[in-house]
Design a protein around this motif. Sequence first.
Motif, PDB file in Angstrom:
ATOM      1  N   VAL A  87      21.417  27.561 -14.828  1.00  0.00           N
ATOM      2  CA  VAL A  87      21.215  27.362 -13.525  1.00  0.00           C
ATOM      3  C   VAL A  87      20.016  27.873 -12.835  1.00  0.00           C
ATOM      4  O   VAL A  87      19.475  28.823 -13.596  1.00  0.00           O
ATOM      5  N   LEU A  88      19.609  26.888 -11.831  1.00  0.00           N
ATOM      6  CA  LEU A  88      18.309  27.753 -10.851  1.00  0.00           C
ATOM      7  C   LEU A  88      18.279  27.151  -9.818  1.00  0.00           C
ATOM      8  O   LEU A  88      18.856  26.594  -9.339  1.00  0.00           O
ATOM      9  N   SER A  89      16.899  28.171  -9.442  1.00  0.00           N
ATOM     10  CA  SER A  89      17.049  28.067  -7.666  1.00  0.00           C
ATOM     11  C   SER A  89      15.801  27.710  -7.114  1.00  0.00           C
ATOM     12  O   SER A  89      14.451  27.922  -7.668  1.00  0.00           O
ATOM     13  N   PRO A  90      15.650  26.956  -6.016  1.00  0.00           N
ATOM     14  CA  PRO A  90      14.958  26.491  -5.729  1.00  0.00           C
ATOM     15  C   PRO A  90      13.674  27.369  -5.039  1.00  0.00           C
ATOM     16  O   PRO A  90      14.096  28.320  -5.361  1.00  0.00           O
ATOM     17  N   VAL A 109      17.367  23.597   0.718  1.00  0.00           N
ATOM     18  CA  VAL A 109      17.839  22.152   0.907  1.00  0.00           C
ATOM     19  C   VAL A 109      16.875  21.351   0.355  1.00  0.00           C
ATOM     20  O   VAL A 109      16.562  20.487  -0.839  1.00  0.00           O
ATOM     21  N   PRO A 110      15.507  21.459   1.195  1.00  0.00           N
ATOM     22  CA  PRO A 110      14.589  20.322   0.831  1.00  0.00           C
ATOM     23  C   PRO A 110      13.672  21.241  -0.173  1.00  0.00           C
ATOM     24  O   PRO A 110      13.615  20.089  -1.296  1.00  0.00           O
ATOM     25  N   GLY A 111      13.851  22.189  -1.025  1.00  0.00           N
ATOM     26  CA  GLY A 111      13.426  22.822  -2.367  1.00  0.00           C
ATOM     27  C   GLY A 111      13.486  21.990  -3.739  1.00  0.00           C
ATOM     28  O   GLY A 111      13.900  22.275  -4.777  1.00  0.00           O
ATOM     29  N   ALA A 112      15.172  22.338  -3.209  1.00  0.00           N
ATOM     30  CA  ALA A 112      16.176  22.098  -4.288  1.00  0.00           C
ATOM     31  C   ALA A 112      16.508  21.203  -4.652  1.00  0.00           C
ATOM     32  O   ALA A 112      16.339  20.830  -5.746  1.00  0.00           O
ATOM     33  N   ASN A 113      16.174  19.730  -3.911  1.00  0.00           N
ATOM     34  CA  ASN A 113      15.554  18.278  -4.268  1.00  0.00           C
ATOM     35  C   ASN A 113      14.462  17.660  -4.889  1.00  0.00           C
ATOM     36  O   ASN A 113      14.635  17.233  -5.691  1.00  0.00           O
ATOM     37  N   VAL A 116      20.754  23.185 -10.475  1.00  0.00           N
ATOM     38  CA  VAL A 116      19.845  23.284  -9.337  1.00  0.00           C
ATOM     39  C   VAL A 116      21.135  24.156  -7.708  1.00  0.00           C
ATOM     40  O   VAL A 116      21.251  23.365  -6.653  1.00  0.00           O
ATOM     41  N   ASN A 117      20.674  25.615  -7.931  1.00  0.00           N
ATOM     42  CA  ASN A 117      21.943  26.139  -6.987  1.00  0.00           C
ATOM     43  C   ASN A 117      21.612  26.347  -5.672  1.00  0.00           C
ATOM     44  O   ASN A 117      19.717  26.443  -5.966  1.00  0.00           O
ATOM     45  N   LYS A 118      21.881  27.257  -4.785  1.00  0.00           N
ATOM     46  CA  LYS A 118      21.764  27.994  -3.409  1.00  0.00           C
ATOM     47  C   LYS A 118      21.079  26.309  -2.755  1.00  0.00           C
ATOM     48  O   LYS A 118      20.230  26.269  -1.530  1.00  0.00           O
ATOM     49  N   CYS A 119      21.467  25.112  -2.944  1.00  0.00           N
ATOM     50  CA  CYS A 119      21.285  24.278  -2.319  1.00  0.00           C
ATOM     51  C   CYS A 119      21.852  23.854  -0.635  1.00  0.00           C
ATOM     52  O   CYS A 119      23.127  23.290  -0.561  1.00  0.00           O
ATOM     53  N   ASP A 120      21.609  24.923   0.016  1.00  0.00           N
ATOM     54  CA  ASP A 120      22.453  24.863   1.791  1.00  0.00           C
ATOM     55  C   ASP A 120      20.727  25.498   2.596  1.00  0.00           C
ATOM     56  O   ASP A 120      19.856  26.510   1.799  1.00  0.00           O
ATOM     57  N   GLY A 121      21.203  24.935   3.487  1.00  0.00           N
ATOM     58  CA  GLY A 121      20.278  26.012   4.791  1.00  0.00           C
ATOM     59  C   GLY A 121      18.644  25.912   4.595  1.00  0.00           C
ATOM     60  O   GLY A 121      18.718  24.201   4.230  1.00  0.00           O
ATOM     61  N   ALA A 169      17.348  31.785 -15.656  1.00  0.00           N
ATOM     62  CA  ALA A 169      16.632  33.385 -15.073  1.00  0.00           C
ATOM     63  C   ALA A 169      17.340  34.228 -13.537  1.00  0.00           C
ATOM     64  O   ALA A 169      18.461  33.862 -12.843  1.00  0.00           O
ATOM     65  N   PRO A 170      17.093  35.126 -14.159  1.00  0.00           N
ATOM     66  CA  PRO A 170      18.042  36.842 -12.791  1.00  0.00           C
ATOM     67  C   PRO A 170      17.644  35.841 -10.955  1.00  0.00           C
ATOM     68  O   PRO A 170      16.734  35.653 -11.053  1.00  0.00           O
ATOM     69  N   GLY A 171      18.685  36.187 -10.575  1.00  0.00           N
ATOM     70  CA  GLY A 171      18.872  35.797  -9.199  1.00  0.00           C
ATOM     71  C   GLY A 171      18.602  34.438  -9.242  1.00  0.00           C
ATOM     72  O   GLY A 171      18.857  33.921  -8.034  1.00  0.00           O
ATOM     73  N   ALA A 172      19.355  33.735 -10.054  1.00  0.00           N
ATOM     74  CA  ALA A 172      19.398  31.896  -9.885  1.00  0.00           C
ATOM     75  C   ALA A 172      21.261  31.418  -9.364  1.00  0.00           C
ATOM     76  O   ALA A 172      21.464  30.973  -8.959  1.00  0.00           O
ATOM     77  N   GLY A 173      21.744  33.171  -9.138  1.00  0.00           N
ATOM     78  CA  GLY A 173      23.015  32.886  -8.398  1.00  0.00           C
ATOM     79  C   GLY A 173      23.987  32.216  -9.921  1.00  0.00           C
ATOM     80  O   GLY A 173      25.148  31.772  -9.320  1.00  0.00           O
ATOM     81  N   LYS A 174      24.127  32.444 -10.867  1.00  0.00           N
ATOM     82  CA  LYS A 174      24.728  32.483 -11.878  1.00  0.00           C
ATOM     83  C   LYS A 174      26.171  33.054 -11.440  1.00  0.00           C
ATOM     84  O   LYS A 174      27.485  32.545 -12.065  1.00  0.00           O
ATOM     85  N   SER A 175      26.655  34.385 -11.241  1.00  0.00           N
ATOM     86  CA  SER A 175      27.413  35.386 -11.395  1.00  0.00           C
ATOM     87  C   SER A 175      28.360  34.307  -9.851  1.00  0.00           C
ATOM     88  O   SER A 175      29.089  34.140  -9.989  1.00  0.00           O
ATOM     89  N   CYS A 176      27.518  34.281  -8.972  1.00  0.00           N
ATOM     90  CA  CYS A 176      28.640  33.868  -7.423  1.00  0.00           C
ATOM     91  C   CYS A 176      28.841  32.444  -7.906  1.00  0.00           C
ATOM     92  O   CYS A 176      30.046  32.174  -7.656  1.00  0.00           O
ATOM     93  N   LEU A 177      27.846  31.864  -8.675  1.00  0.00           N
ATOM     94  CA  LEU A 177      28.921  30.473  -9.088  1.00  0.00           C
ATOM     95  C   LEU A 177      29.867  30.129  -9.935  1.00  0.00           C
ATOM     96  O   LEU A 177      30.363  29.304  -9.689  1.00  0.00           O
ATOM     97  N   LEU A 178      29.866  31.036 -11.016  1.00  0.00           N
ATOM     98  CA  LEU A 178      30.985  31.223 -11.708  1.00  0.00           C
ATOM     99  C   LEU A 178      31.707  31.810 -10.859  1.00  0.00           C
ATOM    100  O   LEU A 178      33.309  30.757 -11.020  1.00  0.00           O
ATOM    101  N   GLU A 179      31.808  32.769 -10.064  1.00  0.00           N
ATOM    102  CA  GLU A 179      32.967  32.975  -9.805  1.00  0.00           C
ATOM    103  C   GLU A 179      33.746  31.455  -8.884  1.00  0.00           C
ATOM    104  O   GLU A 179      34.724  31.026  -8.280  1.00  0.00           O
ATOM    105  N   LYS A 180      32.876  30.370  -8.326  1.00  0.00           N
ATOM    106  CA  LYS A 180      33.043  29.567  -7.308  1.00  0.00           C
ATOM    107  C   LYS A 180      33.843  28.336  -8.854  1.00  0.00           C
ATOM    108  O   LYS A 180      34.445  27.770  -8.105  1.00  0.00           O
ATOM    109  N   LEU A 181      33.210  28.043  -9.793  1.00  0.00           N
ATOM    110  CA  LEU A 181      33.714  27.784 -10.326  1.00  0.00           C
ATOM    111  C   LEU A 181      35.030  27.852 -11.480  1.00  0.00           C
ATOM    112  O   LEU A 181      35.731  27.441 -10.929  1.00  0.00           O
TER     113      LEU A 181
END
Length: 326
Positions: free
Chosen positions: A170-173, A203-207, A195-200, A58-70
């Motif tokens: 790619v999904l976001s919590p 984290v609980p929502g991502a899990n 499940v992206n954005k597993c930080d700060g 979905a839009p906003g899941a962070g695909k582009s940012c994650l792709l740069e990291k990958l």
Amino acid sequence: MSKIIRQIVSGERAALAYAITLVESQSKVKRALATELVEEATRIKKDSDCLRVAMTGAPGAGKSCLLEKLGMELLDRDKKVAVLAIDPSSPTTKGSLLGDKTRMTELSRQLNAFVRPSPTNGWLGGVTRATGEATLFCELAGYDVIFVETVGVGQSEAAVSHVTDCCTMVLSPNAGDELQALKRGVMELCDFFLVNKCDGDLVPGANRLKSDLLSASKFMAKRRGHWSPVVKCVSAHTGLNVSEYLDELLEFHRNEKDSGRLDQLRKMQKVEALRQILKENILENFRNASAEVCSQVESKILDGSLSVSGASQIVLDDYYSKIHKN
């Protein structure tokens, strides 16, 4: 070998970008040149270890940012990386923002990386009409991993499976993605769930989302009987599990290639590509042949003197009569 193909093989990104522009063009003259380039590329392309990966979500899941990291991680592993980012076109203005490249500024500056935003131009399924041909040129240019980032329209993005070797969602919590775990469609075509954005604080929502996905996957029909989808929590910000995902992705690709399943998949994809091109050409021919009668029945629909079903039958009868005459 033509000059453009020779430049692509030698790794000139400008030539690669030009070839992709040609295959995306709707001009008949440019499309004719593009067809010649595709034919030549198909003849000279040899077997390679190239991996084509769909990145959907979905839009906003962070695909582009994650792709740069990958992408940066793969460059560190001496891999050449291409990203074909598909951007939705406005149904009103027909324009596209093509802004994905601005979110991958670091990756796009790298010598061994190629980032190409492309408009859908009304093409459905999360990809463009020319995505398959674009991946062919990227493979010819020597890129080891080609990511196809879809527009992010959701469950209708199944078309991307016809031009890639595997699919990652790619999904976001805490963004309503929990409902996606209970749906069918593109979910059943995915080999990896991140499940992206597993930080700060997320984290609980991502899990929780990871747990939901693992539970839902038990009730989904598997795309590959030999493979159970991998579910991971990752972070484009911290790099959490990025390397681990790439390890499993590359291992998955090696297994598919060594077993012969990848070769069989790509053969089937060529047949599907043929069907799609035929559908497009038949539809275009139909529109050109019946433009006048279409205009007439549209007027009658608007003034209420003709139903939609009746109008469609009139147009079809007109088209078939013209075919028989010719």
